[in-house]
Design a protein around this motif. Structure first.
Motif, PDB file in Angstrom:
ATOM      1  N   GLY A 180       0.783  -1.222   0.000  1.00  0.00           N
ATOM      2  CA  GLY A 180       0.000   0.000   0.000  1.00  0.00           C
ATOM      3  C   GLY A 180       0.813   1.268   0.000  1.00  0.00           C
ATOM      4  N   VAL A 181       2.153   1.165   0.049  1.00  0.00           N
ATOM      5  CA  VAL A 181       2.978   2.353  -0.136  1.00  0.00           C
ATOM      6  C   VAL A 181       2.721   2.884  -1.536  1.00  0.00           C
ATOM      7  N   GLY A 182       2.522   4.189  -1.654  1.00  0.00           N
ATOM      8  CA  GLY A 182       2.004   4.726  -2.905  1.00  0.00           C
ATOM      9  C   GLY A 182       3.007   4.956  -3.996  1.00  0.00           C
ATOM     10  N   ALA A 183       4.282   5.167  -3.627  1.00  0.00           N
ATOM     11  CA  ALA A 183       5.278   5.500  -4.630  1.00  0.00           C
ATOM     12  C   ALA A 183       6.665   5.182  -4.089  1.00  0.00           C
ATOM     13  N   THR A 184       7.638   5.145  -4.994  1.00  0.00           N
ATOM     14  CA  THR A 184       9.028   4.900  -4.625  1.00  0.00           C
ATOM     15  C   THR A 184       9.910   5.938  -5.289  1.00  0.00           C
ATOM     16  N   SER A 185      11.059   6.184  -4.687  1.00  0.00           N
ATOM     17  CA  SER A 185      12.044   7.059  -5.322  1.00  0.00           C
ATOM     18  C   SER A 185      12.902   6.291  -6.313  1.00  0.00           C
ATOM     19  N   GLY A 199       9.740  12.097  -6.470  1.00  0.00           N
ATOM     20  CA  GLY A 199      10.972  12.688  -5.978  1.00  0.00           C
ATOM     21  C   GLY A 199      11.126  14.095  -6.493  1.00  0.00           C
ATOM     22  N   THR A 200      11.714  14.957  -5.662  1.00  0.00           N
ATOM     23  CA  THR A 200      11.863  16.362  -6.068  1.00  0.00           C
ATOM     24  C   THR A 200      13.307  16.823  -5.906  1.00  0.00           C
ATOM     25  N   ALA A 201      13.705  17.221  -4.700  1.00  0.00           N
ATOM     26  CA  ALA A 201      15.044  17.771  -4.513  1.00  0.00           C
ATOM     27  C   ALA A 201      15.557  17.466  -3.117  1.00  0.00           C
ATOM     28  N   ALA A 202      16.905  17.453  -2.997  1.00  0.00           N
ATOM     29  CA  ALA A 202      17.570  17.239  -1.719  1.00  0.00           C
ATOM     30  C   ALA A 202      18.130  18.561  -1.207  1.00  0.00           C
ATOM     31  N   HIS A 203      18.712  18.514  -0.008  1.00  0.00           N
ATOM     32  CA  HIS A 203      19.313  19.721   0.561  1.00  0.00           C
ATOM     33  C   HIS A 203      20.441  20.249  -0.327  1.00  0.00           C
ATOM     34  N   SER A 204      21.110  19.337  -1.039  1.00  0.00           N
ATOM     35  CA  SER A 204      22.214  19.775  -1.890  1.00  0.00           C
ATOM     36  C   SER A 204      21.742  20.757  -2.954  1.00  0.00           C
ATOM     37  N   TRP A 205      20.492  20.598  -3.420  1.00  0.00           N
ATOM     38  CA  TRP A 205      19.954  21.528  -4.416  1.00  0.00           C
ATOM     39  C   TRP A 205      19.916  22.945  -3.854  1.00  0.00           C
ATOM     40  N   THR A 206      19.379  23.077  -2.675  1.00  0.00           N
ATOM     41  CA  THR A 206      19.297  24.399  -2.063  1.00  0.00           C
ATOM     42  C   THR A 206      20.683  24.947  -1.747  1.00  0.00           C
ATOM     43  N   LEU A 207      21.554  24.105  -1.218  1.00  0.00           N
ATOM     44  CA  LEU A 207      22.904  24.539  -0.873  1.00  0.00           C
ATOM     45  C   LEU A 207      23.704  24.969  -2.100  1.00  0.00           C
ATOM     46  N   SER A 208      23.369  24.401  -3.260  1.00  0.00           N
ATOM     47  CA  SER A 208      24.126  24.742  -4.469  1.00  0.00           C
ATOM     48  C   SER A 208      23.918  26.184  -4.908  1.00  0.00           C
ATOM     49  N   PHE A 209      22.883  26.824  -4.421  1.00  0.00           N
ATOM     50  CA  PHE A 209      22.618  28.230  -4.739  1.00  0.00           C
ATOM     51  C   PHE A 209      23.263  29.115  -3.671  1.00  0.00           C
ATOM     52  N   THR A 210      24.554  28.997  -3.573  1.00  0.00           N
ATOM     53  CA  THR A 210      25.339  29.788  -2.643  1.00  0.00           C
ATOM     54  C   THR A 210      26.414  30.533  -3.425  1.00  0.00           C
ATOM     55  N   GLY A 211      26.483  31.842  -3.200  1.00  0.00           N
ATOM     56  CA  GLY A 211      27.475  32.655  -3.898  1.00  0.00           C
ATOM     57  C   GLY A 211      28.281  33.484  -2.934  1.00  0.00           C
ATOM     58  N   ARG A 302       0.251  10.753  14.171  1.00  0.00           N
ATOM     59  CA  ARG A 302      -1.091  10.604  13.602  1.00  0.00           C
ATOM     60  C   ARG A 302      -1.984  11.801  13.902  1.00  0.00           C
ATOM     61  N   ALA A 303      -1.809  12.428  15.063  1.00  0.00           N
ATOM     62  CA  ALA A 303      -2.658  13.559  15.445  1.00  0.00           C
ATOM     63  C   ALA A 303      -2.126  14.888  14.923  1.00  0.00           C
ATOM     64  N   GLU A 304      -0.979  14.864  14.269  1.00  0.00           N
ATOM     65  CA  GLU A 304      -0.368  16.096  13.780  1.00  0.00           C
ATOM     66  C   GLU A 304      -0.803  16.382  12.346  1.00  0.00           C
ATOM     67  N   PRO A 305      -0.662  17.633  11.902  1.00  0.00           N
ATOM     68  CA  PRO A 305      -1.099  18.005  10.540  1.00  0.00           C
ATOM     69  C   PRO A 305      -0.101  17.576   9.477  1.00  0.00           C
ATOM     70  N   VAL A 306       0.163  16.284   9.428  1.00  0.00           N
ATOM     71  CA  VAL A 306       1.052  15.699   8.430  1.00  0.00           C
ATOM     72  C   VAL A 306       0.186  15.084   7.340  1.00  0.00           C
ATOM     73  N   ASP A 307       0.540  15.335   6.088  1.00  0.00           N
ATOM     74  CA  ASP A 307      -0.246  14.819   4.974  1.00  0.00           C
ATOM     75  C   ASP A 307       0.385  13.605   4.305  1.00  0.00           C
ATOM     76  N   ILE A 308       1.713  13.535   4.268  1.00  0.00           N
ATOM     77  CA  ILE A 308       2.427  12.472   3.555  1.00  0.00           C
ATOM     78  C   ILE A 308       3.672  12.104   4.353  1.00  0.00           C
ATOM     79  N   TYR A 309       3.959  10.797   4.417  1.00  0.00           N
ATOM     80  CA  TYR A 309       5.153  10.316   5.117  1.00  0.00           C
ATOM     81  C   TYR A 309       6.160   9.777   4.101  1.00  0.00           C
ATOM     82  N   GLY A 310       7.419  10.125   4.288  1.00  0.00           N
ATOM     83  CA  GLY A 310       8.500   9.548   3.504  1.00  0.00           C
ATOM     84  C   GLY A 310       9.315   8.622   4.384  1.00  0.00           C
ATOM     85  N   VAL A 311       9.421   7.356   4.003  1.00  0.00           N
ATOM     86  CA  VAL A 311      10.112   6.375   4.841  1.00  0.00           C
ATOM     87  C   VAL A 311      11.283   5.782   4.072  1.00  0.00           C
ATOM     88  N   GLY A 312      12.366   5.496   4.796  1.00  0.00           N
ATOM     89  CA  GLY A 312      13.553   4.991   4.138  1.00  0.00           C
ATOM     90  C   GLY A 312      14.195   3.841   4.869  1.00  0.00           C
TER      91      GLY A 312
END
Length: 443
Positions: A180-185, A199-211, A302-312
């Motif tokens: 029942g897991v909906g998707a995989t990376s 899949g979208t982006a990792a922290h490295s994507w954001t860090l790469s925009f450093t000047g 479960r009681a928190e406003p979380v919509d999607i879980y990513g598990v690894g």
């Protein structure tokens, strides 16, 4: 299409040396062709588990089809076997029968998950491959099913490829999707088994925009939105999470699909981010959380406003139980039951069949084993019985109507709903249902 170890077309060497030494000795003793039945079962469930999930059957059938000793495989074992054994291996084809629980079926202690019938040598040589596939995939599936149950209807994404062997990652993604897991990376799982990918982006994507002027999170978000649109997910905790959420909505607008939080106290942060998103008018933007989640962490959120879980990590390693504890034991020789008597490693002799009893309402009550060839048990008043084993291989050939991955996914979903409510709990306890023997074969 079936997944294969890189550059390998035969699966015959995915085995242990002692399988070949037994074959060699059996050929010399004249016992290689004695008709035998081997069964796969787990004596007990891993600690804390109330049920197990059968997974990997489809993969196993693919692997068995390629269990052949060609020239390369024979060369690899040339110094380990004598000439008669080498010739036997060169001619090897499994020509027997295999029955088993459908993939996606639940199992319990001593469930006869797989029954292999054939000559001693042709059946014993399959032991390692069968256990390797079923133990791994069933362990992952059993963990994934608990995570999906804990998520209580919220989507779960598998993203554990970097935490396991590269080929195990593909099998793990398949087993997770079964549950029942909906998707995989993992793109190989998407290509090979049709599992939806995400899949979208990792922290490295954001860090790469450093000047020279320092980091520029807004520029990273803007570039991602420019390429992928507002239907993407922005990772907002590379720096300050409050600033990250603000930058995300200022760049993408209130129609942004989702933001992801990958660290920190996820429950506290989810509440904070939800409030901030709502204040910014992004009431429809979802919150994805990841970061070493297991079924217990998911349940706590479960009681928190979380919509999607990513598990690894926890998913691909079986969440503390990396094997399903299955064994492959000889239970019958030329129609005679045989049984292992070692302390705490006993087996029940004789080939067995299994049915599962359920109330007419659908709630399962128990699993019943009986000797193969004996009359099947009859249901009690208000109950029905469902046979659990199906044909998988006949005369060495895969049967045509083995359930597909999609059908197995539906079977498991129905099976989980049928468990007594306490069987879905994460607390320690006995198996969700008991196993009853109409007789004790071989006793």
């Amino acid at each position: 299409m079936s997944y294969r170890v890189a550059n390998v077309t035969s699966t015959a060497l995915l085995t242990d040396q002692y399988e070949l030494t037994m074959i060699s000795a059996a050929l010399a003793a004249g016992t290689a062709d004695r008709q035998c039945v081997f069964e796969v079962f787990a004596r007990r469930l891993p600690d804390g588990r109330r049920y197990g999930v059968v997974a990997g059957t489809g993969r196993l059938l693919d692997e068995l089809a390629d269990f052949r000793f060609g020239a390369a495989e024979l060369e690899a074992v040339r110094d380990l076997v004598d000439e008669p054994t080498a010739q036997w291996l060169a001619d090897y084809r499994f020509r027997g029968d295999i029955d088993g629980y459908s993939e996606g079926e639940l199992f319990f202690p001593n469930s006869p998950i797989l029954s292999v019938r054939g000559g001693f040598a042709e059946a014993v040589v399959l032991e390692t491959l069968i256990l390797s596939v079923l133990n791994h995939d069933s362990a992952v599936a059993s963990a994934a099913a608990r995570m999906v149950s804990a998520a209580a209807g919220r989507p779960v994404i598998e993203m554990g490829s970097r935490r396991t062997h590269e080929q195990a990652a593909v099998a793990a993604a398949r087993a997770a999707y079964l549950c029942g897991v909906g998707a995989t990376s993992n793109l190989e799982a998407a290509r090979t088994y049709g599992v939806p990918s995400a899949g979208t982006a990792a922290h490295s994507w954001t860090l790469s925009f450093t000047g020279d002027d320092g980091p520029d999170e807004r520029a990273a978000f803007a570039a991602q939105i420019a390429r992928h649109g507002v239907g993407t997910t922005l990772l907002v905790d590379t720096y300050d999470i409050t600033a990250g959420v603000r930058n995300a909505i200022e760049v993408a607008g209130p129609e942004l699909y989702a933001v992801r939080i990958d660290s920190g106290d996820l429950g506290v942060l989810a509440r904070q981010v939800r409030q901030q998103l709502d204040d910014l008018g992004a009431t429809g933007t979802k919150i994805v959380v990841s970061g070493d989640l297991d079924e217990y962490a998911i349940a706590s959120l479960r009681a928190e406003p979380v919509d999607i879980y990513g598990v690894g990590t926890a998913l691909v390693t079986g969440s503390g139980a990396p094997t399903a504890g299955m064994v492959y034991k000889l239970v019958e020789v030329d129609g005679l039951p045989v049984a292992k008597r070692s302390s705490q490693k006993e087996s029940l002799g004789g080939a067995k069949r299994a049915v599962r009893a359920a109330r007419d309402t659908g709630t399962v009550l128990e699993e019943i084993l009986y000797r193969d060839g004996e009359p099947a048990p009859q249901p009690r008043a208000g109950e029905n019985l469902r046979p659990l084993q199906i044909p998988l291989i006949r005369d060495g050939k895969r049967v045509d109507d083995v359930p597909t991955l999609a059908q197995s996914r539906e079977l498991l979903a129905r099976g989980l709903v049928s468990l007594p409510w306490e069987g879905l709990g994460l607390s320690h306890g006995d198996p969700a249902i008991g196993t009853r023997y109409l007789s004790r074969p071989g006793a």
